[in-house]
Design an enzyme around this catalytic site. Structure first.
Site, mmCIF file in Angstrom:
data_model
loop_
_atom_site.group_PDB
_atom_site.id
_atom_site.type_symbol
_atom_site.label_atom_id
_atom_site.label_comp_id
_atom_site.label_asym_id
_atom_site.label_seq_id
_atom_site.Cartn_x
_atom_site.Cartn_y
_atom_site.Cartn_z
ATOM 1 N N PRO A 88 -102.806 25.042 -23.526
ATOM 2 C CA PRO A 88 -103.923 25.880 -23.977
ATOM 3 C C PRO A 88 -104.106 25.888 -25.495
ATOM 4 O O PRO A 88 -105.193 26.173 -25.981
ATOM 5 C CB PRO A 88 -103.568 27.281 -23.461
ATOM 6 C CG PRO A 88 -102.182 27.218 -22.957
ATOM 7 C CD PRO A 88 -101.811 25.787 -22.753
ATOM 8 N N GLU A 116 -96.268 28.230 -16.956
ATOM 9 C CA GLU A 116 -95.010 28.752 -17.502
ATOM 10 C C GLU A 116 -94.497 27.893 -18.650
ATOM 11 O O GLU A 116 -93.807 28.374 -19.528
ATOM 12 C CB GLU A 116 -93.927 28.835 -16.420
ATOM 13 C CG GLU A 116 -94.209 29.860 -15.328
ATOM 14 C CD GLU A 116 -95.068 29.322 -14.191
ATOM 15 O OE1 GLU A 116 -95.531 28.159 -14.273
ATOM 16 O OE2 GLU A 116 -95.291 30.058 -13.221
ATOM 17 N N ARG A 153 -117.052 8.315 -17.991
ATOM 18 C CA ARG A 153 -118.481 7.994 -18.084
ATOM 19 C C ARG A 153 -118.857 7.283 -19.377
ATOM 20 O O ARG A 153 -119.954 6.744 -19.497
ATOM 21 C CB ARG A 153 -119.363 9.219 -17.828
ATOM 22 C CG ARG A 153 -119.152 10.363 -18.768
ATOM 23 C CD ARG A 153 -119.834 11.602 -18.237
ATOM 24 N NE ARG A 153 -121.250 11.372 -17.966
ATOM 25 C CZ ARG A 153 -122.166 11.233 -18.898
ATOM 26 N NH1 ARG A 153 -121.824 11.291 -20.167
ATOM 27 N NH2 ARG A 153 -123.418 11.035 -18.574
ATOM 28 N N ASP A 168 -127.059 11.840 -24.217
ATOM 29 C CA ASP A 168 -126.253 13.011 -23.856
ATOM 30 C C ASP A 168 -126.218 14.027 -24.977
ATOM 31 O O ASP A 168 -126.192 13.657 -26.147
ATOM 32 C CB ASP A 168 -124.780 12.601 -23.640
ATOM 33 C CG ASP A 168 -124.516 12.038 -22.264
ATOM 34 O OD1 ASP A 168 -125.380 12.194 -21.401
ATOM 35 O OD2 ASP A 168 -123.440 11.463 -22.080
HETATM 36 N N1 ADE Z 1 -103.197 24.718 -19.538
HETATM 37 C C1 ADE Z 1 -103.422 26.032 -19.470
HETATM 38 N N2 ADE Z 1 -104.563 26.351 -20.059
HETATM 39 C C2 ADE Z 1 -105.099 25.201 -20.531
HETATM 40 C C3 ADE Z 1 -106.283 24.882 -21.243
HETATM 41 N N3 ADE Z 1 -107.163 25.806 -21.607
HETATM 42 N N4 ADE Z 1 -106.496 23.609 -21.557
HETATM 43 C C4 ADE Z 1 -105.609 22.661 -21.221
HETATM 44 N N5 ADE Z 1 -104.484 22.908 -20.550
HETATM 45 C C5 ADE Z 1 -104.226 24.162 -20.206
#
Ligand code: ADE
Length: 254
Positions: A88, A116, A153, A168
């Site tokens: 994330p 986790e 793509r 695009d």
């Molecule tokens: N794993 C958990 N959340 C994520 C996200 N927003 N982007 C990529 N991998 C993730």
């Protein structure tokens, strides 16, 4: 041939993706290969264990390093792949990132992280951590799908009409223009006259106007980074003044 390897504990997650639409056609044509690798196939214990508790204490379980390294070493026998791990907090995935991956002349390995977490030593084989946005998924699989779809793509031969890739949103830093199909009038809403004029120079100008207008309205921050032509800048100025496309044509005698 562009080859993706996806290291995951849920290989079945990718079946529908591989067998649908543009992606499945690219696979059939031999332009793309998607190799889903089940992390459990690289475990050595009876229970095919992929995770373990956290050293020092803490909630949840972490993906163990050994199966990931074994899978990586196996895949690397045919040349070192470019390795991504979904996280994330990683580099934010965008169209520029997608182009960079499409143009790499190496296989791409995506390690699907888990909510986790993953043992930190895995980072020693990772080229980039990648995030698809500021939100938390329970696993990296949806992110891997998003990344592969956007990259595939862009690979030559995948989308029949290369113009459509150039048109695009984001491909030149601006959002796209609106499109219409038949009927010409629906529930009282009319397709703009200019699109029915057959005048392609005018249509292109109108589309550019709409791209600038859309971007200003919906994602103004993109305009700072966009590579605007002199003409785009003239349009932008007039849009900001509340002028119409017709005003623009009149002012520049187009
Ligand atoms: N794993 C958990 N959340 C994520 C996200 N927003 N982007 C990529 N991998 C993730």
């Amino acid at each position: 041939m562009k080859k993706f390897h996806v290291l995951t504990i849920f290989p079945e997650f990718f079946e529908c993706f591989k067998n649908t639409g543009i992606v499945s056609r690219a696979v059939e044509k031999g332009i793309v290969q998607i190799n889903t690798v089940n992390l459990r196939d690289y475990t050595t214990d009876k229970h095919r264990t992929v995770d373990d508790v956290v050293y020092g204490g803490g909630p949840g379980m972490l993906l163990k390093p050994e199966p990931i390294f074994r899978a990586y070493e196996d895949i690397s026998q045919n040349g070192k792949p470019y390795v991504l791990i979904t996280e994330p907090w990683g580099r934010k995935f965008d169209q520029q990132f997608a182009w960079e991956l499409a143009e790499k002349d190496r296989d791409i390995l995506i390690i699907c992280g888990r909510y986790e977490g993953v043992d930190e030593r895995v980072k020693s084989i990772v080229d980039e951590e990648v995030s698809i946005g500021d939100f938390v998924l329970s696993g990296g699989e949806p992110a891997a799908l998003v990344i592969m779809d956007a990259v595939i793509r862009l690979i030559p031969g995948v989308v029949g009409d290369e113009d459509s890739i150039r048109a695009d949103s984001f491909s030149d830093g601006l959002l796209g223009y609106p499109n219409y199909t038949r009927p010409a009038v629906y529930k009282g809403m009319e397709v703009p006259e200019v699109l029915r004029s057959g005048n392609h120079k005018l249509i292109n100008l109108w589309r550019r106007w709409k791209q600038v207008e859309n971007t200003l309205k919906k994602r103004p921050e993109l305009l700072e980074k966009a590579d605007l032509t002199q003409n785009d800048k003239k349009m932008l100025e007039m849009i900001k003044e509340g002028k119409t496309f017709e005003d623009f044509l009149k002012k520049y005698k187009l």
